[in-house]
Motif scaffolding. Structure first.
Motif, PDB file in Angstrom:
ATOM      1  N   VAL A   1      -2.027  -4.642  -3.121  1.00 24.75           N
ATOM      2  CA  VAL A   1      -2.459  -4.180  -1.787  1.00 24.75           C
ATOM      3  C   VAL A   1      -2.733  -2.893  -1.830  1.00 24.75           C
ATOM      4  O   VAL A   1      -2.191  -1.964  -2.413  1.00 24.75           O
ATOM      5  CB  VAL A   1      -1.395  -4.565  -0.787  1.00 24.75           C
ATOM      6  CG1 VAL A   1      -0.897  -5.875  -0.733  1.00 24.75           C
ATOM      7  CG2 VAL A   1      -0.038  -3.555  -1.186  1.00 24.75           C
ATOM      8  N   PRO A   2      -3.679  -2.181  -0.748  1.00 29.42           N
ATOM      9  CA  PRO A   2      -4.059  -1.067  -0.596  1.00 29.42           C
ATOM     10  C   PRO A   2      -2.897   0.011   0.036  1.00 29.42           C
ATOM     11  O   PRO A   2      -2.263  -0.401   0.961  1.00 29.42           O
ATOM     12  CB  PRO A   2      -5.055  -0.955   0.381  1.00 29.42           C
ATOM     13  CG  PRO A   2      -5.056  -2.195   1.182  1.00 29.42           C
ATOM     14  CD  PRO A   2      -4.313  -3.288   0.056  1.00 29.42           C
ATOM     15  N   LEU A   3      -2.957   1.122  -0.511  1.00 27.89           N
ATOM     16  CA  LEU A   3      -2.070   2.171   0.187  1.00 27.89           C
ATOM     17  C   LEU A   3      -2.742   3.243   0.875  1.00 27.89           C
ATOM     18  O   LEU A   3      -3.795   3.510   0.420  1.00 27.89           O
ATOM     19  CB  LEU A   3      -1.229   3.005  -1.009  1.00 27.89           C
ATOM     20  CG  LEU A   3      -0.120   2.110  -1.909  1.00 27.89           C
ATOM     21  CD1 LEU A   3       0.328   2.707  -3.022  1.00 27.89           C
ATOM     22  CD2 LEU A   3       0.708   1.160  -1.170  1.00 27.89           C
ATOM     23  N   GLN A   4      -2.262   3.371   2.296  1.00 24.47           N
ATOM     24  CA  GLN A   4      -3.220   4.403   3.063  1.00 24.47           C
ATOM     25  C   GLN A   4      -2.176   4.738   4.159  1.00 24.47           C
ATOM     26  O   GLN A   4      -1.063   4.357   4.288  1.00 24.47           O
ATOM     27  CB  GLN A   4      -4.247   3.684   3.624  1.00 24.47           C
ATOM     28  CG  GLN A   4      -4.107   2.412   4.728  1.00 24.47           C
ATOM     29  CD  GLN A   4      -5.275   1.636   5.179  1.00 24.47           C
ATOM     30  OE1 GLN A   4      -6.201   1.918   4.664  1.00 24.47           O
ATOM     31  NE2 GLN A   4      -4.942   0.889   6.235  1.00 24.47           N
ATOM     32  N   THR A   5      -2.613   6.194   4.646  1.00 20.93           N
ATOM     33  CA  THR A   5      -1.773   6.710   5.444  1.00 20.93           C
ATOM     34  C   THR A   5      -2.113   6.084   7.150  1.00 20.93           C
ATOM     35  O   THR A   5      -2.744   5.196   7.161  1.00 20.93           O
ATOM     36  CB  THR A   5      -2.276   8.201   5.556  1.00 20.93           C
ATOM     37  OG1 THR A   5      -3.600   8.193   6.014  1.00 20.93           O
ATOM     38  CG2 THR A   5      -1.953   9.064   4.348  1.00 20.93           C
ATOM     39  N   GLY A   6      -1.318   6.790   7.904  1.00 15.67           N
ATOM     40  CA  GLY A   6      -1.297   5.874   9.171  1.00 15.67           C
ATOM     41  C   GLY A   6      -2.817   6.409   9.829  1.00 15.67           C
ATOM     42  O   GLY A   6      -3.134   5.636  10.935  1.00 15.67           O
TER      43      GLY A   6
ATOM     44  N   GLN B   1       5.773   0.255   2.756  1.00 16.56           N
ATOM     45  CA  GLN B   1       6.904   1.266   2.489  1.00 16.56           C
ATOM     46  C   GLN B   1       6.541   2.331   1.435  1.00 16.56           C
ATOM     47  O   GLN B   1       6.876   3.417   1.794  1.00 16.56           O
ATOM     48  CB  GLN B   1       7.942   0.359   1.998  1.00 16.56           C
ATOM     49  CG  GLN B   1       8.723  -0.403   3.025  1.00 16.56           C
ATOM     50  CD  GLN B   1       9.328   0.052   4.059  1.00 16.56           C
ATOM     51  OE1 GLN B   1      10.036   1.021   3.911  1.00 16.56           O
ATOM     52  NE2 GLN B   1       9.093  -0.137   5.109  1.00 16.56           N
ATOM     53  N   VAL B   2       5.524   2.005   0.423  1.00 17.41           N
ATOM     54  CA  VAL B   2       5.214   2.890  -0.441  1.00 17.41           C
ATOM     55  C   VAL B   2       4.081   3.811   0.349  1.00 17.41           C
ATOM     56  O   VAL B   2       4.441   5.309   0.027  1.00 17.41           O
ATOM     57  CB  VAL B   2       4.504   2.123  -1.638  1.00 17.41           C
ATOM     58  CG1 VAL B   2       3.798   3.120  -2.377  1.00 17.41           C
ATOM     59  CG2 VAL B   2       5.692   1.197  -2.387  1.00 17.41           C
ATOM     60  N   SER B   3       3.408   3.439   1.238  1.00 17.91           N
ATOM     61  CA  SER B   3       2.486   4.132   1.822  1.00 17.91           C
ATOM     62  C   SER B   3       3.232   5.167   2.801  1.00 17.91           C
ATOM     63  O   SER B   3       2.797   6.308   2.969  1.00 17.91           O
ATOM     64  CB  SER B   3       1.462   3.193   2.741  1.00 17.91           C
ATOM     65  OG  SER B   3       0.871   2.498   1.877  1.00 17.91           O
ATOM     66  N   ALA B   4       4.271   4.597   3.483  1.00 18.62           N
ATOM     67  CA  ALA B   4       5.019   5.593   4.278  1.00 18.62           C
ATOM     68  C   ALA B   4       5.818   6.664   3.608  1.00 18.62           C
ATOM     69  O   ALA B   4       5.756   7.903   3.861  1.00 18.62           O
ATOM     70  CB  ALA B   4       6.248   4.858   5.038  1.00 18.62           C
ATOM     71  N   ARG B   5       6.468   6.305   2.487  1.00 20.04           N
ATOM     72  CA  ARG B   5       6.913   7.260   1.527  1.00 20.04           C
ATOM     73  C   ARG B   5       5.959   8.185   1.042  1.00 20.04           C
ATOM     74  O   ARG B   5       6.229   9.498   1.008  1.00 20.04           O
ATOM     75  CB  ARG B   5       7.535   6.722   0.389  1.00 20.04           C
ATOM     76  CG  ARG B   5       8.715   5.628   0.773  1.00 20.04           C
ATOM     77  CD  ARG B   5       9.974   6.412   1.163  1.00 20.04           C
ATOM     78  NE  ARG B   5      11.141   5.455   1.209  1.00 20.04           N
ATOM     79  CZ  ARG B   5      11.176   4.716   2.245  1.00 20.04           C
ATOM     80  NH1 ARG B   5      10.167   4.391   3.392  1.00 20.04           N
ATOM     81  NH2 ARG B   5      12.305   3.710   2.400  1.00 20.04           N
TER      82      ARG B   5
ATOM     83  N   GLU C   1       3.158   9.159   2.447  1.00 16.71           N
ATOM     84  CA  GLU C   1       2.582   9.750   3.623  1.00 16.71           C
ATOM     85  C   GLU C   1       3.600  10.920   3.742  1.00 16.71           C
ATOM     86  O   GLU C   1       3.233  12.158   4.238  1.00 16.71           O
ATOM     87  CB  GLU C   1       2.211   9.236   4.664  1.00 16.71           C
ATOM     88  CG  GLU C   1       1.508   9.818   5.972  1.00 16.71           C
ATOM     89  CD  GLU C   1       0.969   9.096   6.885  1.00 16.71           C
ATOM     90  OE1 GLU C   1       0.367   9.987   7.947  1.00 16.71           O
ATOM     91  OE2 GLU C   1       1.425   7.774   6.821  1.00 16.71           O
ATOM     92  N   LEU C   2       4.990  10.687   3.823  1.00 12.88           N
ATOM     93  CA  LEU C   2       5.922  11.728   4.017  1.00 12.88           C
ATOM     94  C   LEU C   2       5.796  12.896   2.972  1.00 12.88           C
ATOM     95  O   LEU C   2       6.123  13.900   3.428  1.00 12.88           O
ATOM     96  CB  LEU C   2       7.285  10.953   4.012  1.00 12.88           C
ATOM     97  CG  LEU C   2       7.592  10.221   5.367  1.00 12.88           C
ATOM     98  CD1 LEU C   2       8.849   9.344   5.247  1.00 12.88           C
ATOM     99  CD2 LEU C   2       7.747  11.153   6.408  1.00 12.88           C
ATOM    100  N   LEU C   3       5.634  12.308   1.909  1.00 12.21           N
ATOM    101  CA  LEU C   3       5.388  13.320   0.756  1.00 12.21           C
ATOM    102  C   LEU C   3       4.275  14.277   1.110  1.00 12.21           C
ATOM    103  O   LEU C   3       4.488  15.306   0.632  1.00 12.21           O
ATOM    104  CB  LEU C   3       5.388  12.674  -0.474  1.00 12.21           C
ATOM    105  CG  LEU C   3       5.270  13.559  -1.792  1.00 12.21           C
ATOM    106  CD1 LEU C   3       6.438  14.607  -1.867  1.00 12.21           C
ATOM    107  CD2 LEU C   3       5.097  12.688  -3.289  1.00 12.21           C
ATOM    108  N   LEU C   4       3.119  13.811   1.256  1.00 14.60           N
ATOM    109  CA  LEU C   4       1.986  14.445   1.555  1.00 14.60           C
ATOM    110  C   LEU C   4       2.261  15.419   2.623  1.00 14.60           C
ATOM    111  O   LEU C   4       2.168  16.743   2.616  1.00 14.60           O
ATOM    112  CB  LEU C   4       0.840  13.882   2.194  1.00 14.60           C
ATOM    113  CG  LEU C   4       0.432  12.851   0.977  1.00 14.60           C
ATOM    114  CD1 LEU C   4      -1.019  12.006   1.462  1.00 14.60           C
ATOM    115  CD2 LEU C   4      -0.625  13.778   0.123  1.00 14.60           C
TER     116      LEU C   4
END
Length: 482
Positions: free
Chosen positions: A115-120, A152-156, A158-161
């Motif tokens: 699945v793709p990972l992306q920010t909001g 969940q990985v995307s949210a983690r 994005e928070l790291l970014l």
């Protein structure tokens, strides 16, 4: 995990976040999410891939750890082209991957789901994927769970970014503040070492900065007068013209150079050469900057030099006058007469005008000197000079030609008018009351004619006529017959 960036590639935003994500501290949480995805899907391999324009990096279970692959051969490139779950059940039977190096060589992948990972905001970061070396099918529940884990990985990430960006901003702010402090210290050190007086004022005339030379000139400390105006510093109100000049500098974006008289701390008035110019603060507000140098010694030197030049010019004028003036009679001397003679002869020839010359000689002048002395002789010459000055016309030039001999240059005069002037001079001499004995003169006259070669020939002709007058008994006028 280590990071490998493409050689010579600009550190774009995507590469910066790739660097931060790969080198970040919360690696354990990422590994737990990867292991959870593999466990739920029943695969030996789970991984998070981070992508830039050309490469992909892995955060994976033990298999493939610390590995990167070209993006064009990555399964994840297909994942990020769509929304939601992407599944390859058997790569051997899928023409898109049958010849892929990851399938034909080590590790020999047969199954892939990701699945793709992306920010909001929609910025693509990479993928969350599970893989196996044997064909496999995912249940609907496994596929849904993989999508939830991807969010969940995307949210983690994005928070790291966001945290990384904040830390970077704070670091840059601290570095900028330190740089500004260093620049301000360097600026102040430079300006304080300068021999020029320097200052910066706001639009209301308040001092925002001044250097040590400025402070010493006015006898104030280096910071005490910040925020104060000229009126307080100089104890006088600035004139309307002062305010107008400052305003013209600020709004006209120009440099104004002027010289000012300033009373220093010791009461001494000094001359300053001032340069005013506009400058701007970090908020874009227009300020007035100024630099001034003490030129009192230069001004005094220039005043002395001007006085010297005036005296020199006066002396030169006297010398020029002496060079063309006979000291005894005040008439022009022979040199001045001959210079004018050359000019008048040339002009008469070009314009076809008349020109005549008179030569006068005092009769028996040696007897005057011998009988009554040289002082009496000098007085005779002086009085004869005055008679000539008051008898000739304005354009005529009377001169002492040498000894007791005088010459008169007569522009635009022919023989008749020249003889008329000669007779008037003789009448004046005859009517003059001389101190010791009556005085007579002899005069020779020559006028320009077609055979005249130059002005000096006219003088020679007049001289011949003068000798003729002497031989004929003196006290008479003779015209040259040539």
């Amino acid at each position: 995990m280590s990071t490998q960036l493409a050689e010579n590639e600009d550190p774009s935003l995507k590469e910066i976040w790739t660097q931060e994500l790969l080198d970040s501290q919360p690696e354990q949480e990422c590994d737990e999410l990867v292991n959870l995805a593999a466990g739920i899907c029943g695969t030996p391999l789970g991984l998070v891939t981070l992508l830039n324009d050309r490469l992909q990096w892995f955060r994976s279970t033990d298999w493939l750890k610390r590995r990167q692959t070209p993006r064009e051969s990555a399964f994840c490139s297909y994942v990020i082209r769509q929304h939601g779950l992407f599944v390859v059940t058997d790569s051997f039977t899928d023409p898109r991957f049958a010849t892929n190096p990851l399938v034909t060589d080590d590790p020999g992948l047969r199954f892939f789901a990701g699945v793709p990972l992306q920010t909001g905001s929609g910025q693509l970061l990479g993928t969350l994927a599970v893989m196996d070396t044997v064909p496999r099918l995912l249940t609907e529940e496994q596929g849904h769970t993989l999508e939830v884990l991807g969010r969940q990985v995307s949210a983690r990430l994005e928070l790291l970014l966001q945290r990384t960006a904040l830390e970077q901003a704070l670091k840059e702010k601290e570095e900028s503040a330190a740089g500004l402090r260093a620049s301000e210290e360097l600026f102040r050190a430079f300006m304080n070492a300068s021999p020029f007086m320097s200052y910066i004022k706001d639009s209301a005339g308040r001092l925002l900065f001044y250097n040590r030379s400025f402070a010493q000139r006015f006898g104030v400390s280096e910071y005490a007068w910040l925020g104060r105006t000229d009126e307080q510093l100089l104890q006088r109100n600035p004139t309307a013209s002062d305010r107008l000049r400052n305003l013209e500098v600020m709004v006209g974006d120009q440099i104004l150079e002027s010289e000012e008289q300033i009373r220093g701390a010791n009461g001494e008035i000094r001359s300053l050469r001032s340069f005013k110019f506009p400058c701007y603060d970090s908020a874009g507000n227009i300020l007035l900057a100024g630099v001034a140098v003490d030129v009192s010694e230069e001004v005094a030197h220039m005043a002395e030099l001007e006085r010297y030049h005036r005296e020199l010019e006066e002396a030169n004028n006297r010398l020029r006058k002496l060079a063309v003036t006979d000291e005894l009679t005040g008439l022009r001397n022979r040199r001045a007469f001959e210079e004018r003679l050359v000019m008048e002869f040339s002009m008469a020839r070009r314009r076809k005008r008349e020109l005549a010359v008179l030569l006068l000689d005092v009769d028996d002048f040696k007897k005057v000197n011998d009988r009554w002395g040289h002082a009496a002789g000098d007085e005779v010459l002086r009085r004869l000079g005055r008679i000539l000055q008051t008898t000739v016309r304005l354009p005529d030039l009377p001169a002492r030609y040498g000894g007791e001999e005088f010459a008169v240059l007569l522009p635009e005069s022919g023989q008749e008018s020249a003889l008329g002037l000669a007779r008037r001079v003789m009448e004046r001499v005859a009517s003059e009351r001389w101190d010791n004995a009556p005085l007579t003169i002899s005069i020779g006259m020559a006028a320009l004619n077609d055979s005249s070669m130059d002005g000096f020939q006219l003088v020679e002709m007049a001289d011949e006529a003068l000798y003729a007058a002497k031989r004929a008994g003196k006290n008479r006028v003779v015209a040259h017959n040539g």
